[in-house]
Design a protein around this motif. Structure first.
Motif, PDB file in Angstrom:
ATOM      1  N   ASP A 357       0.837  -1.203   0.000  1.00 20.18           N
ATOM      2  CA  ASP A 357       0.000   0.000   0.000  1.00 20.18           C
ATOM      3  C   ASP A 357       0.884   1.271   0.000  1.00 20.18           C
ATOM      4  OD1 ASP A 357      -2.297  -1.509   0.067  1.00 20.18           O
ATOM      5  OD2 ASP A 357      -2.440  -1.478   2.259  1.00 20.18           O
ATOM      6  N   VAL A 358       1.922   1.231   0.809  1.00 16.20           N
ATOM      7  CA  VAL A 358       2.800   2.404   0.913  1.00 16.20           C
ATOM      8  C   VAL A 358       3.531   2.655  -0.411  1.00 16.20           C
ATOM      9  CG1 VAL A 358       4.778   3.421   2.117  1.00 16.20           C
ATOM     10  CG2 VAL A 358       3.101   2.041   3.392  1.00 16.20           C
ATOM     11  N   LEU A 359       4.087   1.583  -0.977  1.00 20.32           N
ATOM     12  CA  LEU A 359       4.825   1.744  -2.247  1.00 20.32           C
ATOM     13  C   LEU A 359       3.876   2.105  -3.383  1.00 20.32           C
ATOM     14  CD1 LEU A 359       7.399  -1.199  -2.028  1.00 20.32           C
ATOM     15  CD2 LEU A 359       7.834   1.243  -1.771  1.00 20.32           C
ATOM     16  N   PHE A 360       2.665   1.556  -3.362  1.00 21.34           N
ATOM     17  CA  PHE A 360       1.683   1.853  -4.397  1.00 21.34           C
ATOM     18  C   PHE A 360       1.336   3.353  -4.393  1.00 21.34           C
ATOM     19  CE2 PHE A 360      -2.793   2.170  -5.815  1.00 21.34           C
ATOM     20  CZ  PHE A 360      -2.662   1.616  -7.091  1.00 21.34           C
ATOM     21  N   ALA A 361       1.039   3.888  -3.212  1.00 22.21           N
ATOM     22  CA  ALA A 361       0.702   5.312  -3.100  1.00 22.21           C
ATOM     23  C   ALA A 361       1.908   6.195  -3.442  1.00 22.21           C
ATOM     24  CB  ALA A 361       0.195   5.625  -1.695  1.00 22.21           C
ATOM     25  N   GLY A 362       3.099   5.781  -2.959  1.00 21.41           N
ATOM     26  CA  GLY A 362       4.298   6.571  -3.246  1.00 21.41           C
ATOM     27  C   GLY A 362       4.625   6.591  -4.732  1.00 21.41           C
ATOM     28  N   ALA A 363       4.416   5.458  -5.424  1.00 23.11           N
ATOM     29  CA  ALA A 363       4.685   5.404  -6.860  1.00 23.11           C
ATOM     30  C   ALA A 363       3.689   6.255  -7.637  1.00 23.11           C
ATOM     31  CB  ALA A 363       4.637   3.958  -7.339  1.00 23.11           C
ATOM     32  N   LEU A 364       2.424   6.280  -7.193  1.00 27.32           N
ATOM     33  CA  LEU A 364       1.431   7.121  -7.869  1.00 27.32           C
ATOM     34  C   LEU A 364       1.761   8.610  -7.707  1.00 27.32           C
ATOM     35  CD1 LEU A 364      -1.938   5.303  -7.004  1.00 27.32           C
ATOM     36  CD2 LEU A 364      -0.648   5.233  -9.147  1.00 27.32           C
TER      37      LEU A 364
END
Length: 834
Positions: A357-364
């Motif tokens: 979740d953290v990496l997904f939001a950070g990548a977006l």
């Protein structure tokens, strides 16, 4: 896909606008523009389309309007030295001295040819450096983003512009909103806001926002008729020019005073005034720095070319002398001390979130097209953890890039028909945006401090609905390791008398960890500097002097640091890469744009690095100190030899009643010696271990003493040889051995005095360059041949007499005078022999 021809519709062709009107192309709609350019904004042009367009439109550049070479050559016959030669030619014609007229004419032409050839060579080197400093552009071709030189852009190319970019051509925005500075083009100081569909003019500077655009017009076809030039080679008045101008004025005073005495005595003794004028002019000309402009230009060109091989591009002449005198260097941490290769080293989910979740939001909240190191680190980590696999497609809606004021990036995306807001950035900034209480923020920062002690940088990631407060989902630690050679190079700069101060936006703990590892342990907060500056009677310069760097630095703080260091009397070097670094780079004497710098930073800097790290800065300091030493050698030699020539002629006339050297012989001597000294630009020189200074009063004193000593030695030898060499003039005879004797003694003194003056220690401490040795040998050989064979006005001398003159000059200059030089320098300029 359609065949890409990139032909611009006639309706979109530019016309010459009347004042206050926009060109026709600015009024075309976005769909019409894309249709006319035959480009798909999602994939950009194909390779074939680019080549076809370039054949039609050429490169994105405007041919420089250079002065015609013939006019530049003719300009060599205009100036103080040229005027004096031309006056001597006129006098020779009036007096009927046709042999003098022919030889002076030849010398004038040779002077012009040599100066023109060397300056053309130097101009070629600088033109090559300017080509290496062209603006780069991010362009989408064959569905791939890449960075290319701006001159390779063609109409139809899809480009991305970011803060700090100079718009490389006339571009119509496809997406995004930007604020641009058009002051260089329109004179308006207020930023202009541009949104999708509007045109960004070539040469304007992006201040805020970012977006994609399509190139409309390039090169000479742009509205302003040219592509903006990244580097304008400035020509400020240099410290060296002021110093040498003062020296030349004093030399004119000294020579003028001596000649005034000679003129009065000549008139008393009945010497025809018209016979004296040519010699007087030649002696005055000896005070003119005839060869200095060429020598300095060649030295600069050779030094710049050598630096360019090592990845250092000098864009302003003033940087050369400033780099030699620089005594403090402020550097960015990222990319200069560290590798600028950020990698995600840890993910700390909060509440009910997972690492994905953290990496997904950070990548977006990241943008690949920006090629930002932090964004790329998040995208690489997200790809490695496959966080996008099996996730419904996400459509970007908007993206707000990192801004130094809010210290975060933010994006709005659409997924499953719902809009999501994601952001990443400084922990406190994101926590406050999420509405956390101060106690919770302090707890988060405590966790961050633990990571910072290991040198890690921590960012916070949040997500939430488009409207309303987002939710903090986790922390991400990143690490940018120090460069392997950073500690060694910082030590090398310190040994050169240039302490390094690290400036970074990282937290104090991270900065201290990195700083300690590279030999900069005393790192303080930038807030401490500003607080000290605000306190009355508490000089912030004391704080600067004791610190090895500052953490938590905003870009605008760099300007404050430079100002305080300069107020304390330092010559400051500053590295930078962003648009907000430009004021500090311009303020610093040596503004250094690092390899990853924006176009605006490069434009503001006086030096541009093409390779990361500090290696090239060490090379810059050493090379420019070498140039300084070469120029200083010329100054020392010029002063001492001008005193020798003028005082020798004056005092010999007072004693003997004769002009011991003819105007022709003195003229020949001036050109033979001055242009041999051009090769000082290639001499092997040991750079100083301390910053240089143009306060060269000690060296001037040494030069004056050496000049006086040489006058005494030359007069003594004339006295000893007057009867032995039968130098007494015969009444009515024009060819006087005395003239040849004086010509040779002045020539040999000139040759050996250069060998001594080029070294601050004993003359044998370093070996001269091959070019200098060859030039001096040719000068001595040519003079000896002339003395042996003879010319009209310069009768031949027996070889035994010539050998005696040669040996006397050698012993005087390389034994007696060299010992005097070393003793004087140790006493008057002790730092010069370190």
């Amino acid at each position: 896909m359609k065949t890409v021809t990139n032909q611009v519709d006639p309706a979109l062709a530019p016309s010459t606008p009347s004042p206050g009107t926009e060109p026709v192309i600015a009024s075309a709609s976005l769909p019409d523009t894309l249709e006319a350019l035959h480009v798909n904004p999602a994939t950009g042009l194909t390779r074939g389309g680019v080549e076809a367009s370039r054949k039609e439109h050429g490169y994105n550049e405007v041919a420089e309007q250079n002065e015609h070479p013939i006019l530049k050559f003719l300009g060599k016959f205009w100036g103080l030295s040229a005027w004096m030669l031309e006056l001597i030619m006129l006098l020779s014609l009036v007096l009927g001295h046709y042999s003098d007229l022919a030889i002076v004419s030849a010398l004038l032409v040779i002077n012009a040819v040599l100066g023109f050839a060397q300056e053309r060579r130097a101009a070629g080197v600088m033109a090559t450096l300017r080509r290496r400093l062209q603006v780069s552009a991010r362009v989408l071709r064959d569905a791939n983003w890449q960075v290319v030189p701006a001159r390779e852009l063609v109409p139809g190319d899809v480009v991305r512009v970011r803060p700090g970019d100079i718009v490389p051509a006339d571009v119509r925005l496809l997406t995004g909103t930007v604020s641009v500075d058009q002051s260089a083009l329109t004179g308006e100081s207020k930023d202009a806001h541009k949104s999708a569909g509007e045109v960004l003019s070539s040469g304007s500077v992006v201040r805020r926002g970012e977006g994609n655009g399509v190139v409309l017009l390039t090169g000479a076809k742009t509205y302003f008729g040219r592509t903006t030039q990244l580097v304008q080679i400035a020509c400020p008045k240099l410290h060296i020019e002021a110093a040498i101008a003062r020296l030349v004025r004093w030399l004119f005073v000294i020579v003028g005073a001596l000649l005034a005495v000679v003129t009065v005595l000549s008139l008393v003794r009945g010497t025809p005034l018209v016979e004296m004028i040519p010699l007087v002019l030649v002696l005055l000309m000896s005070a003119v720095p005839v060869a200095l402009p060429v020598m300095f230009t060649v030295s600069m060109a050779i030094g710049s070319a050598e630096l360019a091989k090592r990845g250092v591009l000098v864009t302003r002449l003033s940087a050369s002398e400033d780099a030699a005198t620089m005594d403090v260097l402020c550097v960015d941490k990222t990319g200069t001390i560290t590798m600028n290769q950020l990698a995600v080293t840890g993910v700390i989910p909060l509440e009910h979130a997972t690492e994905s979740d953290v990496l997904f939001a950070g990548a977006l909240a990241s943008q690949e097209a920006d090629q930002d190191p932090i964004d790329l680190a998040f995208l690489v980590a997200a790809k490695a953890h496959q966080v996008f696999n099996g996730v419904p497609a996400v459509t970007p809606v908007s993206f707000a890039p990192f801004d130094a004021k809010n210290r975060r990036t933010e994006a709005v995306v659409e997924q499953n028909g719902q809009r999501l807001r994601v952001m990443k950035g400084a922990v406190r900034t994101i926590a406050e945006a999420c509405g956390l209480q101060p106690a919770a923020i302090e707890a988060l920062e405590a966790r961050v401090s633990a990571s910072a002690l290991k040198g890690y940088r921590t960012l916070a990631v949040a997500r939430g609905p488009e409207a309303g407060a987002p939710e903090l989902v986790g922390l991400v630690t990143l690490y940018d390791p120090p460069r392997p050679d950073a500690k060694q190079l910082i030590s090398a700069l310190h040994d050169l008398g240039v302490p390094v101060k690290m400036l970074t936006g990282d937290a104090l703990a991270v900065a201290c960890e990195i700083g300690t590892g590279v030999g900069l342990p005393n790192i303080r907060r930038a807030a401490d500097l500003k607080a000290a500056a605000a306190q009355t009677g508490n000089p912030a310069t004391d704080l600067l002097g004791g610190a090895d760097g500052f953490a938590e630095v905003y870009p605008e703080d760099k300007y404050l640091v430079v100002q305080h260091l300069q107020a304390a009397g330092h010559v400051v070097g500053m590295t930078g890469d962003g648009v907000n670094d430009a004021p500090a780079l311009r303020q610093a004497e040596v503004g250094i744009a690092v390899s990853t710098a924006t176009d605006v930073a490069k434009g503001a800097a006086s030096v541009v690095l093409t390779e990361p790290g500090l290696t090239d800065i060490v090379a810059l300091v050493e090379q420019e100190r070498t140039i300084y030493q070469r120029v200083l050698t010329w100054v020392i030699n010029k002063i001492s030899r001008t005193i020798l020539k003028s005082a020798f002629v004056a005092f010999a006339f007072v004693v003997t009643g004769e002009f011991v050297v003819s105007a022709f012989a003195m003229l020949l001597l001036t050109f033979m010696t001055d242009f041999a000294k051009i090769t000082l630009a290639t001499d092997h020189v040991r750079p100083s271990r301390k910053p240089e200074t143009w306060n060269i009063g000690g060296f001037v004193a040494v030069s004056v003493v050496l000049g006086v000593v040489m006058v005494a030695e030359a007069l003594l030898f004339l006295y000893l040889c007057w009867s032995r060499f039968d130098l007494a003039p015969i009444h009515g005879v024009e060819d006087k051995p005395l003239h040849t004797f004086s010509f040779l003694i002045l020539l040999y003194f000139a040759v050996f005095s250069v060998v001594s003056a080029r070294e601050r220690r004993w003359f044998w401490s370093t070996r001269p360059s091959k070019s200098l040795m060859v030039a001096l040998a040719v000068e001595a050989l040519a003079g000896s041949i002339l003395g042996l064979v003879g010319l009209p006005g310069l009768p031949s001398l027996p070889w035994e007499q010539m050998l005696a003159i040669f040996g006397y000059a050698l012993v005087s200059c390389l034994v007696v005078n060299d010992a005097v030089k070393v003793a004087l320098i140790k006493r008057l300029v002790p730092t010069a022999v370190v």
